[in-house]
Each structure stands twice: as C-alpha cells, then as structure tokens.
Design a protein around this motif. Sequence first.
Motif, PDB file in Angstrom:
ATOM      1  N   TRP A 136       0.731  -1.357  -0.246  1.00  0.00           N
ATOM      2  CA  TRP A 136      -0.005   0.065   0.056  1.00  0.00           C
ATOM      3  C   TRP A 136       0.815   1.257  -0.037  1.00  0.00           C
ATOM      4  O   TRP A 136       0.567   2.170  -0.714  1.00  0.00           O
ATOM      5  CB  TRP A 136      -1.027   0.013   1.317  1.00  0.00           C
ATOM      6  N   ALA A 137       1.783   1.158   0.900  1.00  0.00           N
ATOM      7  CA  ALA A 137       2.959   2.399   1.003  1.00  0.00           C
ATOM      8  C   ALA A 137       3.504   2.775  -0.529  1.00  0.00           C
ATOM      9  O   ALA A 137       4.058   3.723  -0.820  1.00  0.00           O
ATOM     10  CB  ALA A 137       3.870   2.206   1.885  1.00  0.00           C
ATOM     11  N   MET A 138       3.746   1.574  -1.388  1.00  0.00           N
ATOM     12  CA  MET A 138       4.335   1.610  -2.546  1.00  0.00           C
ATOM     13  C   MET A 138       3.385   2.784  -3.550  1.00  0.00           C
ATOM     14  O   MET A 138       2.327   2.821  -3.554  1.00  0.00           O
ATOM     15  CB  MET A 138       4.720   0.406  -3.326  1.00  0.00           C
ATOM     16  N   ALA A 139       4.295   3.592  -4.517  1.00  0.00           N
ATOM     17  CA  ALA A 139       3.769   4.576  -5.390  1.00  0.00           C
ATOM     18  C   ALA A 139       2.876   3.672  -6.426  1.00  0.00           C
ATOM     19  O   ALA A 139       3.586   2.385  -6.835  1.00  0.00           O
ATOM     20  CB  ALA A 139       4.683   5.304  -6.152  1.00  0.00           C
ATOM     21  N   PRO A 140       1.717   4.006  -6.978  1.00  0.00           N
ATOM     22  CA  PRO A 140       1.162   3.038  -7.892  1.00  0.00           C
ATOM     23  C   PRO A 140       1.904   2.805  -9.209  1.00  0.00           C
ATOM     24  O   PRO A 140       1.815   1.711  -9.727  1.00  0.00           O
ATOM     25  CB  PRO A 140      -0.211   3.900  -8.177  1.00  0.00           C
ATOM     26  N   VAL A 141       2.823   3.799  -9.381  1.00  0.00           N
ATOM     27  CA  VAL A 141       3.659   3.543 -10.453  1.00  0.00           C
ATOM     28  C   VAL A 141       4.623   2.468 -10.270  1.00  0.00           C
ATOM     29  O   VAL A 141       4.897   1.800 -11.349  1.00  0.00           O
ATOM     30  CB  VAL A 141       4.318   5.068 -10.906  1.00  0.00           C
ATOM     31  N   SER A 142       5.086   2.461  -9.043  1.00  0.00           N
ATOM     32  CA  SER A 142       6.136   1.262  -8.812  1.00  0.00           C
ATOM     33  C   SER A 142       5.391  -0.059  -8.795  1.00  0.00           C
ATOM     34  O   SER A 142       5.806  -0.790  -9.414  1.00  0.00           O
ATOM     35  CB  SER A 142       6.950   1.375  -7.556  1.00  0.00           C
ATOM     36  N   VAL A 143       4.208   0.022  -8.562  1.00  0.00           N
ATOM     37  CA  VAL A 143       3.364  -1.264  -8.519  1.00  0.00           C
ATOM     38  C   VAL A 143       2.768  -1.643  -9.642  1.00  0.00           C
ATOM     39  O   VAL A 143       3.430  -2.747 -10.223  1.00  0.00           O
ATOM     40  CB  VAL A 143       2.106  -0.863  -7.673  1.00  0.00           C
ATOM     41  N   GLY A 144       2.818  -0.605 -10.657  1.00  0.00           N
ATOM     42  CA  GLY A 144       2.554  -0.830 -12.099  1.00  0.00           C
ATOM     43  C   GLY A 144       3.759  -1.617 -12.828  1.00  0.00           C
ATOM     44  O   GLY A 144       3.662  -2.560 -13.605  1.00  0.00           O
ATOM     45  N   VAL A 145       4.865  -0.818 -12.488  1.00  0.00           N
ATOM     46  CA  VAL A 145       6.207  -1.477 -13.017  1.00  0.00           C
ATOM     47  C   VAL A 145       6.384  -2.647 -12.647  1.00  0.00           C
ATOM     48  O   VAL A 145       6.644  -3.641 -13.632  1.00  0.00           O
ATOM     49  CB  VAL A 145       7.290  -0.303 -12.728  1.00  0.00           C
ATOM     50  N   LEU A 146       6.466  -2.941 -11.436  1.00  0.00           N
ATOM     51  CA  LEU A 146       6.666  -4.347 -11.034  1.00  0.00           C
ATOM     52  C   LEU A 146       5.993  -5.442 -11.405  1.00  0.00           C
ATOM     53  O   LEU A 146       6.325  -6.499 -12.030  1.00  0.00           O
ATOM     54  CB  LEU A 146       6.445  -4.331  -9.356  1.00  0.00           C
ATOM     55  N   TRP A 147       4.650  -5.458 -11.507  1.00  0.00           N
ATOM     56  CA  TRP A 147       3.638  -6.326 -12.047  1.00  0.00           C
ATOM     57  C   TRP A 147       3.672  -6.112 -13.497  1.00  0.00           C
ATOM     58  O   TRP A 147       3.227  -7.383 -13.913  1.00  0.00           O
ATOM     59  CB  TRP A 147       2.321  -6.037 -11.431  1.00  0.00           C
ATOM     60  N   SER A 148       3.825  -5.310 -14.224  1.00  0.00           N
ATOM     61  CA  SER A 148       4.022  -5.324 -15.594  1.00  0.00           C
ATOM     62  C   SER A 148       5.163  -6.266 -15.986  1.00  0.00           C
ATOM     63  O   SER A 148       5.171  -7.152 -16.953  1.00  0.00           O
ATOM     64  CB  SER A 148       4.487  -3.997 -16.284  1.00  0.00           C
ATOM     65  N   PHE A 149       6.217  -6.165 -15.338  1.00  0.00           N
ATOM     66  CA  PHE A 149       7.295  -7.262 -15.570  1.00  0.00           C
ATOM     67  C   PHE A 149       6.934  -8.472 -15.039  1.00  0.00           C
ATOM     68  O   PHE A 149       7.278  -9.736 -15.685  1.00  0.00           O
ATOM     69  CB  PHE A 149       8.663  -6.665 -15.147  1.00  0.00           C
ATOM     70  N   ILE A 150       6.398  -8.759 -14.062  1.00  0.00           N
ATOM     71  CA  ILE A 150       5.803 -10.055 -13.559  1.00  0.00           C
ATOM     72  C   ILE A 150       4.980 -10.773 -14.587  1.00  0.00           C
ATOM     73  O   ILE A 150       5.184 -11.965 -14.574  1.00  0.00           O
ATOM     74  CB  ILE A 150       5.300 -10.012 -12.226  1.00  0.00           C
ATOM     75  N   CYS A 513      -1.365  20.390  -1.696  1.00  0.00           N
ATOM     76  CA  CYS A 513      -1.950  20.726  -0.642  1.00  0.00           C
ATOM     77  C   CYS A 513      -3.535  20.868  -0.585  1.00  0.00           C
ATOM     78  O   CYS A 513      -4.188  20.692   0.182  1.00  0.00           O
ATOM     79  CB  CYS A 513      -1.439  22.212  -0.307  1.00  0.00           C
ATOM     80  N   SER A 514      -3.751  21.269  -1.861  1.00  0.00           N
ATOM     81  CA  SER A 514      -5.455  21.473  -2.116  1.00  0.00           C
ATOM     82  C   SER A 514      -6.390  20.058  -1.758  1.00  0.00           C
ATOM     83  O   SER A 514      -7.439  20.104  -1.400  1.00  0.00           O
ATOM     84  CB  SER A 514      -5.719  22.008  -3.601  1.00  0.00           C
ATOM     85  N   PHE A 515      -5.624  18.942  -2.084  1.00  0.00           N
ATOM     86  CA  PHE A 515      -6.346  17.776  -1.824  1.00  0.00           C
ATOM     87  C   PHE A 515      -5.915  16.992  -0.771  1.00  0.00           C
ATOM     88  O   PHE A 515      -6.437  16.033  -0.216  1.00  0.00           O
ATOM     89  CB  PHE A 515      -6.457  16.904  -3.055  1.00  0.00           C
ATOM     90  N   LEU A 516      -4.721  17.563  -0.028  1.00  0.00           N
ATOM     91  CA  LEU A 516      -4.129  16.734   1.375  1.00  0.00           C
ATOM     92  C   LEU A 516      -4.598  17.676   2.437  1.00  0.00           C
ATOM     93  O   LEU A 516      -4.731  16.938   3.351  1.00  0.00           O
ATOM     94  CB  LEU A 516      -2.993  16.538   1.209  1.00  0.00           C
ATOM     95  N   LEU A 517      -5.070  18.876   2.282  1.00  0.00           N
ATOM     96  CA  LEU A 517      -5.592  19.631   3.513  1.00  0.00           C
ATOM     97  C   LEU A 517      -6.822  18.783   4.028  1.00  0.00           C
ATOM     98  O   LEU A 517      -6.926  18.813   5.219  1.00  0.00           O
ATOM     99  CB  LEU A 517      -5.645  21.094   3.355  1.00  0.00           C
ATOM    100  N   ALA A 572       1.197  10.440   0.544  1.00  0.00           N
ATOM    101  CA  ALA A 572       0.286  10.708  -0.810  1.00  0.00           C
ATOM    102  C   ALA A 572       1.282  11.568  -1.689  1.00  0.00           C
ATOM    103  O   ALA A 572       0.819  11.636  -2.829  1.00  0.00           O
ATOM    104  CB  ALA A 572      -0.930  11.346   0.003  1.00  0.00           C
ATOM    105  N   SER A 573       1.819  12.349  -1.136  1.00  0.00           N
ATOM    106  CA  SER A 573       2.656  13.405  -1.896  1.00  0.00           C
ATOM    107  C   SER A 573       3.535  12.697  -2.751  1.00  0.00           C
ATOM    108  O   SER A 573       3.964  13.035  -3.650  1.00  0.00           O
ATOM    109  CB  SER A 573       2.995  14.529  -1.136  1.00  0.00           C
ATOM    110  N   TRP A 574       4.588  11.868  -2.014  1.00  0.00           N
ATOM    111  CA  TRP A 574       5.534  11.022  -2.797  1.00  0.00           C
ATOM    112  C   TRP A 574       5.107  10.236  -3.752  1.00  0.00           C
ATOM    113  O   TRP A 574       5.831  10.131  -4.717  1.00  0.00           O
ATOM    114  CB  TRP A 574       6.167  10.245  -1.420  1.00  0.00           C
ATOM    115  N   ASN A 575       3.744   9.569  -3.734  1.00  0.00           N
ATOM    116  CA  ASN A 575       3.364   8.725  -4.547  1.00  0.00           C
ATOM    117  C   ASN A 575       2.677   9.039  -5.595  1.00  0.00           C
ATOM    118  O   ASN A 575       2.169   8.753  -6.603  1.00  0.00           O
ATOM    119  CB  ASN A 575       2.654   7.483  -3.807  1.00  0.00           C
ATOM    120  N   GLU A 576       2.086  10.610  -5.538  1.00  0.00           N
ATOM    121  CA  GLU A 576       1.351  11.142  -6.402  1.00  0.00           C
ATOM    122  C   GLU A 576       1.973  11.020  -7.850  1.00  0.00           C
ATOM    123  O   GLU A 576       3.141  11.309  -8.036  1.00  0.00           O
ATOM    124  CB  GLU A 576       1.046  12.576  -6.120  1.00  0.00           C
ATOM    125  N   PHE A 577       1.224  10.820  -8.892  1.00  0.00           N
ATOM    126  CA  PHE A 577       1.631  10.737 -10.349  1.00  0.00           C
ATOM    127  C   PHE A 577       0.754  11.623 -11.282  1.00  0.00           C
ATOM    128  O   PHE A 577       1.622  12.240 -12.234  1.00  0.00           O
ATOM    129  CB  PHE A 577       1.560   9.231 -10.636  1.00  0.00           C
TER     130      PHE A 577
END
Length: 644
Positions: A136-150, A513-517, A572-577
């Motif tokens: 869950w803590a992983m960025a969705p982009v990293s999740v997508g890269v991982l499972w694309s190669f799997i 900030c607009s959607f995390l506040l 949330a900020s770190w993982n936003e794409f």
Amino acid sequence: MSGLQSVAKVAGGAVGQSTATRPGRSRIGRVPLFAYVSVAPTLLIVLTVVGAPLAYSLYLSLHRTNPITKTFIYVGMGNYAWVLGNAEFWAAFGRTAYFAALSVIGTTVLGMAMAMLLNERFIGRGVLRSVVLVPWAMAPVSVGVLWSFIYAGNYGALTGLLNDLGLGSWTMPWLGDGFRALNLVALTNVWSQAPLTALMLLAGLQSMPSSLHRAAMLDGAGPLARFFAITLPWLRPNLLFIAIIATINSLMSFDILWIMTRGGPGAATTVISWLGYVYSFQFLRFGEGAAILYCLTALSFILAIVYFAFFGARRSRPVVVSADAPLSDGGLLARRGPQMVDLPPPAPRFRLPRAMEAALGHGGFALAAIVLFLWSALPVLALVLMSLTPASDLIRTPATMIPSGFTLENFKTVLMPQISAGFSTSVQAKRVPLSLINSFVIGACVALISIVLGTFAGYAFARYGKKRFFNVSIWLLLLTRMTPGLTLVLPFFIIYRGLGLIDTRTGLIIAYCSFLLPLSAWMMRSYFEGVPASLDRAALIDGCSRMTMMRKVLLPVVRPGIIAAGIFCFLASWNEFLFALILTSTPSAQTIPVVISGFLSQAQFYEYGPMFAASVLSILPPVLVAFFFQRYLIQGALSGAVKG
C-alpha cells in the motif's frame, strides 16, 4: 447473568462513554474568532485552488473546442448527450463497474483476513504488520512497473518462476488477452489496496473491548458465531466506509492502468477514467473529455451522498447484545438498532482431543501467517532481485528467476550516471537523483503545510462542529476529496500555464496541498474529539490565550495524531503521479514516479535494470515509514476511518 448478557453492559457503556465525550456537548461560550481564523486558511486554499478548476472544467464540458484555432463553441448539454449516447462510454462504464466490483470485493475479503490475523498476538507480529503495509505504501507507478514485468509474456518473472518449477506449459501472454488483462489489473489493484483495508479494520478490531469475546466464549459461542454476532457488527461502520472509499479509489484508478496496459489490449481495459484522459489529452477534445470526467465525478458524488447517509447520522456502534431480554433456546439475542435478532445457539460439533485441536490451530495460524508474508513480500523481493540482476538476464529466453550473477551497476547508473562505467547515456537514469530530491522536498513541504493548517482547522471542526458554518465547511472539504483528479488536472494545467506555475515545485506543492489539507483536517478533527474540552476551559481560566492553549496544552496531547497526519500526507505526496505528469515537463520539477514512468517509453532492453533500481529507490521511504511508523499508521486509520 450469562456471559453474552454481560457483553451488553460493556458495549453499551463504551458507546455511552464515546457519546458523552463528543465535542459539541459542551461549549466555551460563543464561537470565538480564533475558531474562524483557524479554518480560514484551509478553506481558502482548498475552495480556491479546487473551486476554480472545477468551475473551469464545468465550463469546458459545456463547450466544444478547436485546439488549432483555440476557439470555444457553446453546446450546452450537447457534450453530455453525446457521452450518454456513445457506445464507447457505456462499454467503458461496464468495464469500470466490473473492475470496481472485483477490487472492492477482493480488498474487503482479503483485508478482513489480514486484519483478523494481524490482530492476534504472536512472535514477529510487528514485522509482519510492517511487511503487509509495504504494497500500500508503494507508489502506484512502482506497483505498475513491478507487476508489468511479472506478467510480461516471454521473459516476465511469473513465466520465469513457472519455468524454474518445471511448469513451463502453463505460461502464456498474461496481458495479451483482454478479459484476462482486466482481471490481472484488478488483482494488482487488490494487492496494492488490501493493506489499507486491513489497516482500517485492524484499527477497528483494536478498539473493540476484549471482554466482548471473552463473555461470548464463556457462553459457549464458537469462533464463527462470535465473528458474525460480535466482530462483524462491531466493524460495520468501518466496512461501510471501506466499501465506499474502495469503490471511489477503483473508479479513479489511473496510475496502474497507465503503466500496465494503457487501456489495452485494444480497449479491453479502457475504463471511464482512461477514456476521459484519452479524449482530453490525446484527442484534445477537451469538451467531450471534461463531460466524460464529470460523469465520473457524478458517480463519486453519489457515493459521497451514500457516505453522508450512512455515517452522518450514525454516531455509535450499531450492535449491542441485550442485557435484559432473555435468551431463547440458548441462542444469542442481539439488537441491531430498534430490531431484535434471535441468533441460533451454537451447533453441536465433533471435538478433537484438546492437544490435537491446539496443534492444528497453531499450525493453521502459522501457515496463514507464512502465506500472508509471501503474498506481501515476494513481489517486492522480486523487484529488489531484478534491480540487482544484469540487464541481459532480464530479457533472456526461456525466462528464469535465477540470475547469472548480481551487480550494483544498475544502482550506480541511476545514482552516479556521470561516472558510471555502464550505460551512462541513459536520459532517464540521469534524472533519477534530482527527481528523488524533488519528491522529498515537495513531500516534506506538503506534509508540513498540511499538518500546520490541518491541525488548527481540525481543532475548530472538533470543538464547534455542531455550528452550521463548521458543519457545512467540513463536508465541503470532504466533497473535494470525492472529485477525480482527472477532472481537475486539465484546468490546473491551463490556469498554471497562465500563472507561470507549470514545471515548478511550487505549483506541485499548491496542487497537492489542495487535496491533502482536507485529509489532514479530517484526521486532526478526530484526534481533537478524543481530547476533553475541559482542558480548554482549564487553560483559559489559568489565563492562557487560545494560541498559548494550543501550543502548550493541546498540541502535546495530540502529537501522535500530528505524526500520523504528517506520514499520510507525505506518502500521498511522494506517490502522486497524475498531477506531476501533466504539470511538469523537465527534470527541474519532475518527481520520481514521473521519471520511472519515462523509462517505459525508452523501449530499450538496457533500461530495465536502471528502471528497477530507480523503482527500488522510490519505495525506500514508504518501506521505512511502514517499518518504523506502522503504529502511527494504525492510529491514523483509527482516527480517520472509525470516527466522524
């Protein structure tokens, strides 16, 4: 009094105590100016930064645009009529409904199993909790890269594993079939989102008095009877909240689709969010794209209304075992709201010897813990393994998971591209160090701003939430959280371009900030609700100003909540794409998820190793947070999901 009858007084007392301590029962005079000043920055930022793009996207949806002549033709509801009469939209709607149903059912069932397991006491529970949170803590982009190669057909990790196990005949082009691809993307979404469900349910389980189950056990109720009579009713508010949040997240899914399938093969994974993106940013039909995304927004707001209906009026646990009504036929008599439900007595069952039953129970529990560890950790370990594998091994056929050797060249390429002896000409590899810095700086600034403003807003909402202004304001903030990012990103781009904020860290900080506040304010509101208002009165009587009261009295008390809110906002900020993809174009402001997605467009075999190395670096902060701050994450889930 039977054991189950005594449960009623415990549950009823807990509910009564929770209700009695709710803010709003006591007031410190009239609403002070300090309360309005506390919420003003949050409301101003969110409603301005989100309200203007929303209004502009609505304007776009009522026009047809010509990107060449830059003319706008007013068509009224014509775009919406076109959307509702478009077979392509309804096909995407069907895929969206199917994808959302699989995701919600999968995350709920799997999350419940995870939470029940992690709620038990056993050696290594803290480590397993942290491991479970990593997907869950992983960025969705990293999740997508991982499972694309799997799932890659000829040389993917799954194909290599089957070959190594002698099951090569089972291999197939995993993402080559449309319906199978849709199911695999949904499964990937479940793997990524189920830990969040487990986190919320675990928070609910830990808030449940243990005496409830002890009393039921004394009355002879077995595990299944206790689960359906006590655990499920206790978790009902959590489950309703989880179902709505999971559905909204599924409707808004974009990152994983972007990385894994981009709507393909053909249109097999084209859901509404992807269709709106294609019309807006590929076909440049902004009006039609905005109308599609507003239809998605309407679905999200309908779910928001359902959220209000279920959670606005229910302020206590809905299930209490009656202490006064007699038990019929030895069964359990429970009350759900005003209705009495007669549960049957536990069915007689064959009993094994106690020693054998205990051994089987311990063995089954250990097996479940191992399976959960492998489910959560194996894909992440595969990502680490691939980052240490020579690039030539990653694309060899027949595929295998056994590398010919290990190398740090991939990490050297992305961390020190100028002095790397390997493929130092990689454009994306050179962008990784600066993108990591950008992600950290942006995430830290967003977290700091969100917790400072969110803490003051949360205090005002907790203490004066019964007043109309504050009650309406908190729901308006939450409504902005129900708006798909795709609906806002195009107006953001147009407005930012006029203000000169495109491709700047400042622009991303404002957008995030607009959607995390609202998230920060909601979480802090829940924490302040658990602080007695008598502390405020005592501080004011002692002569403290309201700012001094906040700084010296209340902030130390809610410090765990501040840490939890900061962690959630940073992750949330770190993982936003999506916003980073559209609002940045050069390395000066690009974040690590955008750079990782850029590796996929290189389409050269030697980029795979550096791409996996960059992915590992991108998940390091979330992994460290999961391992060292999982206690605060559970507290945050408890405050954000159970209360309110």
